[in-house]
Design a protein around this motif. Structure first.
Motif, PDB file in Angstrom:
ATOM      1  N   ASP A 100      -2.619   5.077  12.541  1.00 46.38           N
ATOM      2  CA  ASP A 100      -2.683   4.681  11.132  1.00 46.38           C
ATOM      3  C   ASP A 100      -1.697   5.445  10.257  1.00 46.38           C
ATOM      4  OD1 ASP A 100      -4.744   2.853  11.632  1.00 46.38           O
ATOM      5  OD2 ASP A 100      -6.263   4.432  11.484  1.00 46.38           O
ATOM      6  N   VAL A 124      -5.795  -1.365  -6.530  1.00 44.24           N
ATOM      7  CA  VAL A 124      -7.048  -1.027  -5.865  1.00 44.24           C
ATOM      8  C   VAL A 124      -6.943   0.420  -5.389  1.00 44.24           C
ATOM      9  CG1 VAL A 124      -8.632  -1.551  -3.978  1.00 44.24           C
ATOM     10  CG2 VAL A 124      -7.384  -3.402  -5.118  1.00 44.24           C
ATOM     11  N   ASP A 159     -11.987  -0.203  -7.477  1.00 42.56           N
ATOM     12  CA  ASP A 159     -12.082   0.521  -6.214  1.00 42.56           C
ATOM     13  C   ASP A 159     -12.119  -0.491  -5.076  1.00 42.56           C
ATOM     14  OD1 ASP A 159     -14.647  -0.526  -6.096  1.00 42.56           O
ATOM     15  OD2 ASP A 159     -15.653   1.356  -6.580  1.00 42.56           O
ATOM     16  N   ALA A 160     -12.281  -0.022  -3.868  1.00 40.51           N
ATOM     17  CA  ALA A 160     -12.246  -0.909  -2.702  1.00 40.51           C
ATOM     18  C   ALA A 160     -13.387  -1.913  -2.702  1.00 40.51           C
ATOM     19  CB  ALA A 160     -12.265  -0.083  -1.431  1.00 40.51           C
ATOM     20  N   ASN A 161     -14.451  -1.643  -3.463  1.00 42.96           N
ATOM     21  CA  ASN A 161     -15.603  -2.543  -3.530  1.00 42.96           C
ATOM     22  C   ASN A 161     -15.530  -3.508  -4.710  1.00 42.96           C
ATOM     23  OD1 ASN A 161     -16.892  -1.389  -1.236  1.00 42.96           O
ATOM     24  ND2 ASN A 161     -17.581   0.328  -2.521  1.00 42.96           N
ATOM     25  N   LEU A 182      -7.872   3.305  -3.109  1.00 38.63           N
ATOM     26  CA  LEU A 182      -8.414   3.383  -1.747  1.00 38.63           C
ATOM     27  C   LEU A 182      -8.955   4.755  -1.385  1.00 38.63           C
ATOM     28  CD1 LEU A 182      -5.626   1.327   0.062  1.00 38.63           C
ATOM     29  CD2 LEU A 182      -7.828   0.507  -0.806  1.00 38.63           C
ATOM     30  N   GLY A 183      -8.572   5.774  -2.130  1.00 37.39           N
ATOM     31  CA  GLY A 183      -9.076   7.118  -1.830  1.00 37.39           C
ATOM     32  C   GLY A 183      -8.045   8.192  -2.126  1.00 37.39           C
ATOM     33  N   THR A 241      -3.246   9.850  -4.823  1.00 38.61           N
ATOM     34  CA  THR A 241      -4.246   8.810  -4.590  1.00 38.61           C
ATOM     35  C   THR A 241      -3.610   7.646  -3.843  1.00 38.61           C
ATOM     36  OG1 THR A 241      -5.445   9.384  -6.608  1.00 38.61           O
ATOM     37  CG2 THR A 241      -5.860   7.206  -5.675  1.00 38.61           C
ATOM     38  N   ARG A 242      -4.281   7.204  -2.811  1.00 37.10           N
ATOM     39  CA  ARG A 242      -3.796   6.072  -2.023  1.00 37.10           C
ATOM     40  C   ARG A 242      -4.242   4.780  -2.710  1.00 37.10           C
ATOM     41  NH1 ARG A 242      -5.884   3.446   2.816  1.00 37.10           N
ATOM     42  NH2 ARG A 242      -4.160   2.495   3.988  1.00 37.10           N
ATOM     43  N   ILE A 243      -3.318   3.842  -2.873  1.00 38.19           N
ATOM     44  CA  ILE A 243      -3.618   2.617  -3.608  1.00 38.19           C
ATOM     45  C   ILE A 243      -3.023   1.396  -2.899  1.00 38.19           C
ATOM     46  CG2 ILE A 243      -3.692   3.784  -5.842  1.00 38.19           C
ATOM     47  CD1 ILE A 243      -0.871   2.579  -6.373  1.00 38.19           C
ATOM     48  N   GLU A 244      -3.564   0.242  -3.256  1.00 45.04           N
ATOM     49  CA  GLU A 244      -2.943  -1.039  -2.918  1.00 45.04           C
ATOM     50  C   GLU A 244      -2.602  -1.694  -4.243  1.00 45.04           C
ATOM     51  OE1 GLU A 244      -4.137  -4.316   0.215  1.00 45.04           O
ATOM     52  OE2 GLU A 244      -5.180  -4.694  -1.683  1.00 45.04           O
ATOM     53  N   THR A 250       0.848  -1.194   0.000  1.00 43.81           N
ATOM     54  CA  THR A 250       0.000   0.000   0.000  1.00 43.81           C
ATOM     55  C   THR A 250       0.881   1.240   0.000  1.00 43.81           C
ATOM     56  OG1 THR A 250      -1.722  -1.170   1.217  1.00 43.81           O
ATOM     57  CG2 THR A 250      -1.821   1.226   1.234  1.00 43.81           C
TER      58      THR A 250
END
Length: 305
Positions: A258, A212, A173-175, A214-215, A188-191, A142
């Motif tokens: 976090d 992915v 996306d996360a979903n 994440l936001g 942008t935060r990603i995995e 991440t």
């Protein structure tokens, strides 16, 4: 006589005693200890190499093992084996000779004490130890996109990496909803899942298999105006944005459980490393207070050299 090379078959299928065969598939006498002129009396030998061929016939089975430093077949040996010959990996777990042949794994064979003086020499194997090599797996980490340009993403965090995005890269996306490349923006935060093949550069480069989203975050750059202060369960650090001594554009970042604090190489640091005068790049929540300076929760703080 039938010969299988580079083809997986379990060794358990053979139930007969191995008998050396000639190239014409005709059986010859088993190795004997009687004629002293044809048999060399030696202690049990260990040889490490790779399997070049495995042969099964109605009369028996044998394999050709080539040593690690073989030169034009000079270090080749024919090893006879049976269904009862022990075959294990480096962890003493049951292994398979054909898998070792197919994948080119190193094999240590134990044989003797009798071995012919023929070329190649022949002996009966008592044990095979296969150096099983685990397949490298993809890396998942991440981070935050610091820069996005021409299908290349510079990702910062605990695993800094430069990712190449292709048409095969799965973006969601996360979903799990599919997204297109336009979602991969700076901050942008990603995995991401990538590798295992990467360059030796710093940061390494690799092709992204999946990403992915994440936001989004907001980015600030500046110097620590005051060393981080502990307040209840969080710490606060005042960032002098642009190092211009103007409070209006400054921000106070809440360092929570976090929040990741790292250097440019991804090495994790502590809140105590955020001392006055240290240069940082901070990524924080889009939600900020209306105060001066503004306050927001930090997602990632990268300490600059």
């Amino acid at each position: 006589m039938k010969t299988w090379t580079k083809f997986i078959v379990t060794t358990g299928l053979v139930a007969m005693v191995a008998i050396p065969l000639t190239a014409g598939a005709q059986a010859v006498k088993p190795i004997s200890s009687k004629p002293a002129e044809t048999v060399e009396q030696v202690k049990e030998i260990s040889k490490t190499g790779t399997i070049q061929q495995i042969v099964y016939t109605k009369n028996g089975a044998y394999m050709m093992l080539e040593g690690k430093e073989a030169k034009q077949g000079e270090d080749l040996i024919r090893l006879n084996f049976t269904k009862n010959t022990l075959v294990v990996d480096q962890d003493s777990k049951k292994a398979d000779l054909f898998e070792a042949l197919e994948k080119g794994w190193k094999v240590t064979a134990k044989y003797g004490p009798e071995m012919t003086k023929s070329l190649p020499p022949q002996a009966s194997a008592t044990k095979f130890v296969i150096e099983r090599v685990e397949e490298l797996k993809a890396i998942k980490s991440t981070g935050i996109i610091a820069e996005a340009k021409d299908n290349r993403l510079v990702v910062v965090g605990t695993s800094p990496v430069i990712l190449t995005v292709t048409d095969e890269t799965v973006i969601t996306d996360a979903n799990g909803n599919k997204l297109d490349k336009s979602a991969l923006k700076s901050n942008t935060r990603i995995e991401a899942e990538y590798g295992p093949i990467m360059t030796m550069s710093m940061p390494p480069m690799s092709g992204a298999k999946s990403i992915v989203v994440l936001g989004e975050t907001a980015r600030v750059e500046g110097v620590v105006a005051e060393s981080a202060k502990q307040e209840s369960d969080t710490s606060r650090v005042h960032i002098d944005v642009k190092a211009d001594d103007e409070l209006e554009n400054d921000i106070i970042l809440n360092i929570t459980g976090d929040t990741k604090i790292v250097d440019v190489y991804g090495q994790e640091l502590k809140t105590s490393d955020l001392t006055k005068g240290v240069k940082v790049v901070g990524f924080h929540s889009l939600m900020t207070t209306r105060s001066i300076p503004a306050i927001s929760n930090a997602v990632l703080v990268v300490v600059q050299p």
